[in-house]
Design an enzyme around this catalytic site. Structure first.
Site: not given
Length: 274
Positions: A89, A91, A146, A233
């Protein structure tokens, strides 16, 4: 459907190891005894496969145990040294793009028992600014990536698209404003250089309002993470904290980029992850 490759690899290791042990202690001694009793000339005409089939050794057993070494090497490297992941993704834009293949240092944050992820040997502690891979708290079969923002005991605030850690605004500097055509997120964004405890990296902020605001106190044994693409996100602002036992390691290198299955892979993003 969730696909837990780590669990599948662990099962493959156990199955091939069991086959290797079974052959090593049950059939190998019988084959050795038969070869010792054979005339030297007869033993010489037997090829490797024929020798392995002596003592009625099952063909399936030989087939399964033949994969043991390669499975053990892959399992050992992925579990204790470095594990590859693909970014699914946007994010973590602009740091990581969709289709980036990355390597994760499995020795950071402790040497962990595969599948169970419990710490065997303590090494280093997570630091603010690290890009971390972890098991998603609501579904441990999924891996998320992350940036580490809050450590245990930290007070995190995010209001008006400004990040504050323990009462101090995190330094940021506007670098550029990107139109839709130059942004993979498909909306205009501002690019900022953010400095998080000496870790300098870039982040995206959109121009639309973001409801993901609030104040959080990070509990002991847990962490607060956010994506670098701050308005696109789902992170600790949405689903909460990451338990220490869910950490898998620190992402440190991009080694390949591959947009789609029918496209050509490239090395345009190769390099260390900041």
């Amino acid at each position: 459907m969730d696909f837990d490759f780590e669990l599948i690899l662990a099962v493959a290791f156990l199955v091939t190891f069991a086959a290797w042990l079974y052959d090593r202690f049950v059939f190998a001694p019988k084959r050795k005894q038969i070869l010792e009793q054979m005339a030297p000339e007869a033993a010489l005409v037997l090829d490797k496969n024929a020798k392995l089939r002596l003592a009625n050794t099952p063909k399936w057993l030989l087939e399964v145990k033949s994969y043991f070494v390669i499975v053990a090497v892959i399992f050992g490297v992925r579990s204790f040294v470095a594990e590859p992941f693909q970014i699914p993704s946007g994010s973590m834009l602009p740091t990581l793009e969709i289709g980036d293949f990355i390597l994760v240092n499995k020795m950071d944050y402790g040497v962990r028992l595969p599948v169970l992820n419990s710490t065997l040997i303590s090494t280093t502690e997570p630091q603010r600014g690290d890009v971390v891979v972890f098991k998603y708290p609501d579904n441990p079969s999924l891996n998320y990536i992350k940036r580490m923002i809050g450590l245990p005991g930290d007070v995190i605030s995010y209001h008006n698209k400004r990040l504050m850690v323990n009462g101090q605004l995190v330094d940021e500097e506007l670098l550029a404003e990107l139109p839709v055509s130059k942004n993979p997120s498909r909306e205009p964004v501002a690019v900022f250089a953010e400095n998080l405890d000496g870790v300098s990296h870039q982040i995206y902020k959109s121009y639309r309002r973001n409801p993901l605001e609030g104040d959080w106190v990070v509990p002991e044994g847990q962490y607060f993470v956010m994506g670098d693409n701050r308005d696109n996100s789902a992170d600790s602002r949405v689903w909460g904290f990451v338990p220490e036992e869910n950490l898998k390691g620190r992402a440190f290198y991009v080694w390949l980029h591959w947009d789609e299955f029918f496209s050509l892979p490239s090395f345009k993003n190769n390099g260390l992850i900041k």
